[in-house]
Structure formats: structure tokens, C-alpha cells
Design an enzyme around this catalytic site. Structure first.
Site, short mmCIF file in Angstrom:
data_model
loop_
_atom_site.label_atom_id
_atom_site.label_comp_id
_atom_site.label_asym_id
_atom_site.label_seq_id
_atom_site.Cartn_x
_atom_site.Cartn_y
_atom_site.Cartn_z
N CYS A 1 42.71 38.95 35.40
CA CYS A 1 43.14 40.19 35.15
C CYS A 1 43.77 40.73 33.82
O CYS A 1 43.49 41.92 33.17
CB CYS A 1 44.01 40.84 36.46
SG CYS A 1 45.38 39.74 36.75
N HIS B 1 48.33 46.18 33.63
CA HIS B 1 49.01 45.04 32.90
C HIS B 1 49.04 45.82 31.48
O HIS B 1 47.88 46.20 30.81
CB HIS B 1 47.89 44.26 32.81
CG HIS B 1 47.94 43.13 34.24
ND1 HIS B 1 48.83 43.40 35.27
CD2 HIS B 1 47.47 42.13 34.57
CE1 HIS B 1 48.68 42.57 36.22
NE2 HIS B 1 47.61 41.85 35.88
N1 LIG Z 1 45.37 40.73 42.47
C1 LIG Z 1 44.80 41.02 41.33
O1 LIG Z 1 45.19 41.56 40.53
C2 LIG Z 1 43.79 39.69 40.94
C3 LIG Z 1 43.00 40.05 39.96
C4 LIG Z 1 42.07 39.26 39.26
C5 LIG Z 1 41.74 38.08 40.24
N2 LIG Z 1 42.40 37.65 41.17
C6 LIG Z 1 42.09 36.61 42.26
O2 LIG Z 1 41.31 37.22 43.28
C7 LIG Z 1 41.56 36.54 44.25
C8 LIG Z 1 42.06 37.12 45.53
O3 LIG Z 1 43.55 37.60 45.11
P1 LIG Z 1 44.47 38.65 45.94
O4 LIG Z 1 45.51 39.16 45.21
O5 LIG Z 1 43.35 39.74 46.42
O6 LIG Z 1 44.73 37.46 47.05
P2 LIG Z 1 45.46 38.04 48.66
O7 LIG Z 1 45.74 39.31 48.83
O8 LIG Z 1 46.30 36.81 48.95
O9 LIG Z 1 43.98 37.86 49.67
C9 LIG Z 1 43.44 36.53 49.90
C10 LIG Z 1 42.02 36.68 50.78
O10 LIG Z 1 41.70 35.62 51.03
C11 LIG Z 1 41.34 35.40 52.34
N3 LIG Z 1 41.64 33.89 52.65
C12 LIG Z 1 42.57 33.16 52.49
N4 LIG Z 1 42.18 31.90 53.17
C13 LIG Z 1 40.97 32.00 53.54
C14 LIG Z 1 40.13 30.95 53.97
N5 LIG Z 1 40.59 29.74 54.41
N6 LIG Z 1 38.84 31.21 54.44
C15 LIG Z 1 38.33 32.53 54.25
N7 LIG Z 1 39.31 33.58 53.75
C16 LIG Z 1 40.40 33.20 53.37
C17 LIG Z 1 42.24 36.30 52.74
O11 LIG Z 1 42.18 36.48 54.27
P3 LIG Z 1 43.17 36.70 55.43
O12 LIG Z 1 43.90 38.17 55.42
O13 LIG Z 1 42.32 36.47 56.86
O14 LIG Z 1 44.01 35.55 55.40
C18 LIG Z 1 42.48 37.34 52.09
O15 LIG Z 1 41.40 38.38 52.36
C19 LIG Z 1 42.35 35.30 44.03
O16 LIG Z 1 41.59 34.22 43.68
C20 LIG Z 1 43.03 35.81 42.62
O17 LIG Z 1 43.68 34.82 41.72
C21 LIG Z 1 43.34 38.80 41.65
#
Ligand SMILES: NC(=O)c1ccc[n+]([C@@H]2O[C@H](COP(=O)([O-])OP(=O)(O)OC[C@H]3O[C@@H](n4cnc5c(N)ncnc54)[C@H](OP(=O)(O)O)[C@@H]3O)[C@@H](O)[C@H]2O)c1
EC number: 1.2.1.11
Length: 356
Positions: A148, A248
């Protein structure tokens, strides 16, 4: 809806997944039909298992969709699957999907440095998607979205390198929003209120390497993406977490390799920049991928992160740098351009380029 492409979202309950869902509402190309998350959420209606943290309600068309486990069979028939999976599971799951012939656009870091996988910020390097013509067509398409904090920076750097040639040095400090850390566990209130945290694990490495791939090239002979060598574009990043919800900000200093354009020329370049997203008429494309804000105290996250619906990068405070050539402040929406929005714009580019 007839005529639309079918889309799915993996990690649909998370921070990025929720943004995908929100941004897909009303999209003229994609119809959201499948949602996946962990076994904790699978088998239940989306509204029941999601801690929804967006500014508007869960769309009614999505609330009753039953969440599935992230297995390819559950997404059969999807033309594109957006992944907001946690990096700890994204590697294995996305590989299974691509092997099953499904097209994945991923927010996770796992494949970003893979030499055959495009790392794309749609308003910075849309031409890298053309390399998918050379892919193994027995598998699905796999494209990664950048980290990001990289997204906003590279749009500004692309505008400048396209006009003035290579940039040899970049020194930057970011002020990153808490939504960038996701929901689980996310950033604790006691850690971030009245505070700045001068460390985000792994983030500085990503900022120092990803721009070298995004601004690099694709070799049609080796069929691999080639990074700009480290010695040709040195990047030094310090990343901090600040008490801002979305957006950001980065304070950036740059030095050009071969020339030093005037300040007015640099400002004009940042104003004039356009990308294929607009010329190919992608539905989510902002009117302008980059805007220059002349007010001396801009850009600011609360005021400027939603310019172009979060797809536009805003730059301001351009001035001479007494060590390098110029410095400026750059702002981008971390869950739109820095995550889900880029994913959707990439899918629109793939459609415009007849790759999906
Ligand atoms: N937040 C940002 O601004 C941002 C920006 C760029 C990239 N990212 C990247 O995008 C990804 C997601 O980030 P996030 O911030 O959205 O994370 P998050 O809010 O923690 O969400 C994670 C997701 O993954 C699912 N998950 C976890 N364990 C799993 C499993 N064993 N099998 C299948 N699904 C599973 C969770 O489902 P449950 O609810 O069922 O646990 C949830 O839907 C990460 O790789 C992060 O580095 C994030």
C-alpha cells in the site's frame, strides 16, 4: 446480471476484502458472486460473520451470500477472483486457484517478487500486464498489487521518469494509516492514540524493492520481469504508523540520474501525467491519476485521500532539496489505490486488453 463478468473475493471478511466488496458495488463490468474466508467464517451468511467497518452498510446483495472456504471448486465459473487473504495462507491458496485455471488478482505479498508475475499499480505500470500474453496459458492469470505504501510513490515516480529519465536516488519517510495494518489483530488503540510508531515490520524492505520492479521492464526473451538494479535506483525508506484511519502520506526526496529539470517543469509534469486507465476508458479510472495541490499545507489525509474516489495520488509541497534535487509530499488512499481499488482497476485493464 446478464453480460457481466463473475467475480469472487477471498479474504472477504477482512479489511481489504470489505473494500473489494464496497468498490465492486455498481461496477458495470463485474458481478460479485462468491465470497471466501477461513473455516471460522465458512458456511455462514456474510453479514453474520463479518465485523463490518466501512462507512456505509453491508450491501444487501452481499449480506446473505454464504461464505465458503477458499477452495477453487467454490469459485468455479468466476472470471476473476480478488484476494485479500492473509499472507500466511495466500501463497498456498492462490497457487491452487491459478493451477485450477482461475484468474487471481492478489493483495498479498507472497508472489510480488516472482519473476513471471506482474506487480502492478494500474495508474503507474499498466503496460506490465501485456506480459501476460507470454504466460503459461494452461494456468490462470496471476497479478499482484503492490504494497500500500508503494502505490502512491510509484505513480509520482513514474510520471517523473517517463518525462525526465531515470531517478538515481529516493529518500522517503512515510506516515501510514492504521487501516493498513488490517483488522486482526490490527493496531491497538493504546499503541497509536497520542502517538507515532516508528516501525512497521517488513515495510521498509517492500518500499525499497517494489518500485524497482514496477518501474523496471519485462524481457520478451527471458519472459521475466527485470528489476532496476539497486545501484541504478537507490531507495532509502523509513516507515511510521500514525493515528490516521485511511491515507498513507510520504515525504519524498529524489535525485535524477542524468538531468535536473526546473522546479516548474517538475510541477508541470506531475500535473500533466496520464495513464492507460483513462485512455482505455476503465470504469473506475480517476479523471486524473495524479494531482498537484498548490496550497502550502496540502496534501492532508482527511481532506485529500478521496480525490478521484481514492484512485488519485495527490502531491504537494514541491521544493528544492539541498542534498538531492527535489522534495515533495505525496498522499494516496491505502485501501483504494493501495489495495482493493487497484485490484479492480487491474481487472478492468485486463478486460480492456482482452486478457479476461
Ligand atoms: N489493509 C491494507 O491496507 C492492505 C494494503 C495492501 C495489502 N494488504 C494485504 O492484504 C492482505 C489482507 O489484509 P487485511 O488488512 O485485509 O487483513 P485482515 O483484515 O486481517 O483479513 C484477513 C482475511 O484473511 C482471511 N483468512 C485468515 N486466515 C485464513 C485461512 N486460513 N484461510 C482462508 N482465509 C483466511 C480472514 O478470514 P476470517 O475472517 O474468516 O478469519 C480475513 O478475511 C494481507 O496479505 C495484507 O498484507 C493490506
Amino acid at each position: 446480471m446478464a453480460g457481466k463478468l463473475k467475480a469472487g473475493v477471498l479474504g472477504a471478511t477482512g479489511s481489504v476484502g470489505q473494500r473489494f466488496i464496497l468498490l465492486l458495488q455498481g461496477n458495470p463490468l463485474f458481478d460479485l458472486v462468491a465470497l471466501g474466508a477461513s473455516s471460522r467464517s465458512a458456511g455462514k451468511a456474510y453479514a453474520k460473520v463479518t465485523s463490518w467497518k466501512q462507512g456505509s452498510h453491508i450491501p444487501t446483495s452481499v449480506a446473505d451470500i454464504v461464505v465458503t472456504e477458499c477452495v477453487p471448486e467454490a469459485f468455479k465459473g468466476c472470471d476473476v477472483v480478488f484476494s485479500g487473504l492473509d499472507a500466511s495462507v495466500a501463497g498456498e491458496i492462490e497457487e491452487q486457484f491459478v493451477n485450477a485455471g482461475l484468474n487471481i488478482i492478489s493483495n498479498a505479498k507472497n508472489f510480488r517478487q516472482h519473476s513471471h508475475v506482474p506487480l502492478c499499480v494500474p495508474t503507474a505500470n499498466p503496460e506490465h500486464l501485456d506480459a501476460l500474453e507470454f504466460r503459461d496459458k494452461s494456468r490462470g492469470i496471476h497479478v499482484c498489487i503492490s504494497n500500500c505504501s508503494t502505490a502512491g510513490l510509484v505513480v509520482a515516480l513514474k510520471a517523473l521518469t517517463e518525462k525526465f529519465g531515470p531517478i538515481s536516488h529516493v529518500v522517503l519517510t512515510t506516515l501510514q494509516a492504521i487501516s493498513g495494518a488490517g483488522f486482526s489483530p490490527g493496531v491497538g488503540g493504546m499503541d497509536i492514540l497520542d502517538n507515532i510508531v516508528p516501525y512497521i515490520g517488513g515495510e521498509e524492505d517492500k518500499l525499497e524493492i517494489e518500485p524497482r520492479k514496477i518501474l523496471g521492464s519485462f524481457s520478451t526473451s527471458s519472459k521475466e520481469f527485470q528489476l532496476i538494479p539497486e545501484q541504478d535506483m537507490k531507495i532509502s525508506a523509513t516507515t511510521t504508523r500514525v493515528p490516521v484511519i485511511d491515507g498513507h502520506t510520504a515525504s519524498v526526496s529524489i535525485k535524477f540520474a542524468n538531468t535536473k529539470p526546473s522546479l516548474a517543469e517538475v510541477q508541470q509534469c506531475l500535473t500533466d501525467y496520464s495513464s492507460q486507465c483513462e485512455t482505455l476508458h476503465c470504469p473506475s479510472a480517476p479523471e486524473k491519476p495524479l494531482v498537484y495541490l498548490e496550497q502550502p499545507d496540502r496534501p492532508q489525509p482527511r481532506l485529500d485521500r478521496d480525490i478521484g474516489n481514492g484512485f488519485t495520488v495527490s502531491v504537494g509541497r514541491l521544493r528544492e532539496d539541498s542534498v538531492l534535487d527535489y522534495k515533495f509530499v505525496c498522499l494516496s488512499h491505502n485501501t483504494v489505490l493501495g489495495a482493493a481499488g487497484s485490484g479492480i482497476l487491474i481487472a478492468e485493464l485486463l478486460h480492456a486488453k482482452k486478457l479476461i
